[in-house]
Design an enzyme around this catalytic site. Structure first.
Site, PDB file in Angstrom:
ATOM      1  N   GLU A 152      55.422  31.211  31.117  1.00  0.00           N
ATOM      2  CA  GLU A 152      55.940  32.580  31.772  1.00  0.00           C
ATOM      3  C   GLU A 152      57.447  32.621  32.244  1.00  0.00           C
ATOM      4  O   GLU A 152      57.727  32.831  33.296  1.00  0.00           O
ATOM      5  CB  GLU A 152      55.170  33.185  32.757  1.00  0.00           C
ATOM      6  N   GLU A 313      46.653  34.461  28.360  1.00  0.00           N
ATOM      7  CA  GLU A 313      46.074  34.623  29.482  1.00  0.00           C
ATOM      8  C   GLU A 313      45.526  35.947  29.808  1.00  0.00           C
ATOM      9  O   GLU A 313      46.534  36.761  29.826  1.00  0.00           O
ATOM     10  CB  GLU A 313      46.977  33.936  30.657  1.00  0.00           C
TER      11      GLU A 313
END
Ligand code: GLA
Length: 697
Positions: A152, A313
């Protein structure tokens, strides 16, 4: 396009696996449970730097060897992380200049994660070294199915304001503008005596007595996105060199991170041995319904990928980082996962496999919750594993869209600078609101960059496109001339790529194309609303405009611009048509746009949700675009289609009550053949392999 992750069979299923948080005795149980759930892919070592390199240059791989070997023995493939998202504390202590500095000029410290200045050459070198070590050791490991670079990007350290970043920013600006004259012109520094006379004077937008230069703010955001991208590309290149043939990704956050220009990232993440992956978490208390949040993030992920992508995710139930972390009621774990798959994901992975016992995420849900396997979550995890195995035929199928919503990150950033006519004109919010209006109508949409090839779309929406460069103007003009339908939202087309007002008449980029002239903005006070003479209601914003070359579809009935045009439509005239035999004419003849003859609409206020839905639904219908499949309220229908025509209809009942959908086919999840209506239980799902008749249509 080939299989997204060739190293696994069927759809991907699994999550982040952090065995380092557990004694080794637990690892064998993990693998046994993964097999029970049908897990076939786990992300390992996402935050592994501290245990992989416990001291400078001392790499210790014994633990990772045992983890990889154990997973392989259990038939579980690995998405191996480069572990560079969180440097060890010894590293931050040894190189304090790699710690990020925030917008207030404060140096942040270690003890959390992502405590990194993305421009730091010291960090980049250490990250590269670790990546290289991992690639050399594991390139040939039989468990390795893909590489997971970092984690991320920009989640916590989007912008760094340190001296190292300042120097890198100057280099970036030199490359962009050549000389200081170019920079001064682009930033309009004649204003407020801001002229730069030496490159050393240029710095990140640190705190100033009042608003900073908007061009500087905008370029700093572009620069920051590029710096993170450079970090990614450097690691990816090492992996491509040392581990050829193994796909590389990094997990984006398309639904929540608007700090990176993902269109600039997309080419770096697509092509041979690369893939787009995404993380998505529902915001429990948000104006947009959860399924609409998923639809936006998934549609954007698919659009960036140009086809299938991977959900890296999401959560089995509650997260831990919202003020109140709402759990997912029974059935939602499966339904949310399939909502992503319906929109192009080749599987579903979660954060994380086993709930952490310690640390700030100990109250985050997981596939193996604290409650253990005698739990709703575990039973649904096992059920989802079965479903994903049954969905193998869907792999590679494409989610089709006939509508594109334009999204331009720098344009939205420019609009976020201070001193706008109204703080309520937030571009990202408005784009998602328009996307949700289409979602409510059952219309699947792509997101697109304003300079992208739009010829495949019957309808293009530009809900908020404040800054536009000439290439985008020409692109939209060409799209309209070829017979496309374009709807432009308020406060669009006003400035260029440097946030300088485009030449009059306003909106400079679009006045001719829309056939209008905006004389003055007339924002509404907080909570204000205006009525339109077509019965609609507008909020936040109005404009004083005339329509010299467009039909007025609705006028303001009251408010600051009462009597003036509110919604306009300029139909393409014969003069707009491309000359016969030209490339545009050919594309019009052979392409999918142009059924409605083409029109450019302007909506000069923010229509409330219901009215926006009505307007866009009507325009879509006129452009020949309808829902993917007719469904009752509360049910979502999305179709994926294989290149050979086989099609799969995903039906998701978000309501609590049973619902009936007129559809036929074999439900891949149950094996049941439906000839007539499909009955969905409250919260239920079905994925129909449609009969060839439908396929042919
Ligand atoms: C992100 C991160 C994960 C975890 C989850 C929690 O997606 O990548 O490491 O922190 O958020 O929701």
């Amino acid at each position: 396009m080939g299989k997204l992750v060739p190293g696994i069979r069927g759809m991907a299923y699994g999550g982040d696996y952090n065995p380092e948080q557990w004694p080794e005795q637990v690892w064998a149980e993990d693998v046994a449970l993964m097999r029970e759930a049908g897990v076939n892919l786990v992300s390992v070592a996402v935050f592994g730097w501290a245990w992989l390199e416990p001291a400078p240059g001392r790499y210790e791989f014994d633990k990772l060897d045992r983890i990889m070997d154990g997973l392989h023995a259990g038939g579980i493939a690995v998405d191996l992380a480069t572990a560079t998202a969180s440097p060890p504390i010894w590293f931050s202590r040894a190189h304090p200049e790699t710690l990020p500095v925030d917008a207030a000029g404060r140096r942040l410290t270690y003890g959390s994660r992502q405590a990194i200045c993305p421009s730091s050459p010291v960090y980049r070198r250490a990250a590269r070294d670790l990546t290289e070590q991992l690639a050399r050791r594991y390139a040939g490991h039989p468990a390795l199915a893909m590489w997971h670079v970092h984690n991320e990007y920009a989640c916590h350290n989007a912008h760094c304001y340190c001296e190292v970043s300042a120097a890198a920013f100057r280099d970036w600006l030199r490359a962009r503008y050549g000389d200081l004259a170019g920079l001064n012109d682009a930033w309009g520094t004649a204003f407020w005596s801001q002229t730069y006379t030496d490159w050393e004077q240029v710095q990140p937008p640190l705190p100033t007595p009042t608003s900073a230069n908007p061009g500087q703010l905008l370029d700093f955001r572009r620069f920051s996105s590029d710096e993170h991208l450079a970090c990614f590309s450097a690691e990816r290149d090492v992996l491509h060199e040392l581990s050829p043939g193994v796909p590389v990704t990094t997990n984006l956050m398309t639904g929540s991170c608007f700090n990176l220009d993902y269109w600039a990232w997309a080419p770096e993440l697509t092509g041979p041995d690369r893939l787009v992956s995404n993380d998505h978490y529902l915001l429990g208390e948000h104006p947009l319904p959860g399924p609409a949040q998923i639809a936006f993030a998934a549609d954007l992920s698919r659009s960036l990928a140009g086809g299938p992508w991977l959900l890296m995710e999401h959560s089995t139930s509650a997260v831990n980082w919202q003020p109140r972390n709402l759990r997912k009621p029974a059935g939602q774990l499966v339904r949310d996962s399939l909502a992503h798959v319906a929109r192009g994901s080749e599987g579903a992975l979660f954060f994380q496999w086993r709930a952490s016992r310690a640390g700030s995420e100990k109250w985050h849900s997981a596939m193996v919750p604290h409650a253990g396997t005698d739990s709703k979550i575990w039973r649904e995890v096992v059920q989802l594993g079965r479903h994903l195995r049954a969905l193998a035929p869907v792999e590679g199928a494409r989610t089709e869209a006939r509508v594109a919503l334009l999204l331009d990150y720098p344009s939205a950033w420019a609009q976020e600078a201070p001193n706008q006519p109204s703080t309520e004109m937030v571009a990202f919010e408005e784009i998602r609101r328009w996307h949700t209006a289409l979602w409510r109508a059952g219309i699947t949409a792509d997101l697109a960059h304003p300079g992208a090839d739009l010829t495949g779309y019957r309808l293009v929406l530009a809900p908020a496109l404040y800054a536009v460069d000439d290439t985008a103007v020409a692109n939209l003009d060409g799209y309209l001339r070829a017979g496309g339908t374009l709807v432009v939202g308020a406060y669009s087309g006003l400035v260029d790529g440097c946030d300088r007002v485009r030449p009059a008449p306003l909106p400079g980029a679009f006045a001719a194309l829309l056939g209008i002239r905006v004389e003055e903005f007339a924002p509404l006070p907080a909570g204000g609303a205006v009525r339109l003479d077509d019965g609609g209601t507008g909020a936040n914003w109005t404009e004083e405009l005339t329509a010299p070359d467009a039909e007025v579809v609705a006028h303001y009935a009251d408010g600051p611009t009462a009597g003036g045009p509110a919604i306009t439509r300029r139909a393409a005239t014969p003069a707009d048509r491309p000359p016969a035999g030209s490339e545009a004419a050919e594309s019009e003849a052979g392409g999918t746009i142009g059924t409605a003859g083409g029109a450019a609409w302007y909506v000069s206020t923010r229509l409330v949700d219901a009215d926006l839905g009505r307007l866009l639904g009507g325009i879509a219908e006129a452009a020949g675009v309808g829902p993917d499949h007719p469904v009752p309220p509360g049910v979502e229908a999305i179709r994926r289609r294989q290149p050979d025509g086989r099609s799969y209809l995903f039906l998701l009942n978000h309501g609590d009550d049973p619902a009936e959908v007129a559809a036929a086919g074999v439900d891949l999840l149950t094996g049941t053949e439906h000839f007539g209506p499909v009955r969905l239980a409250g919260g239920g799902v079905a994925v129909l392999a449609e009969p060839p008749a439908r396929t042919a249509a």
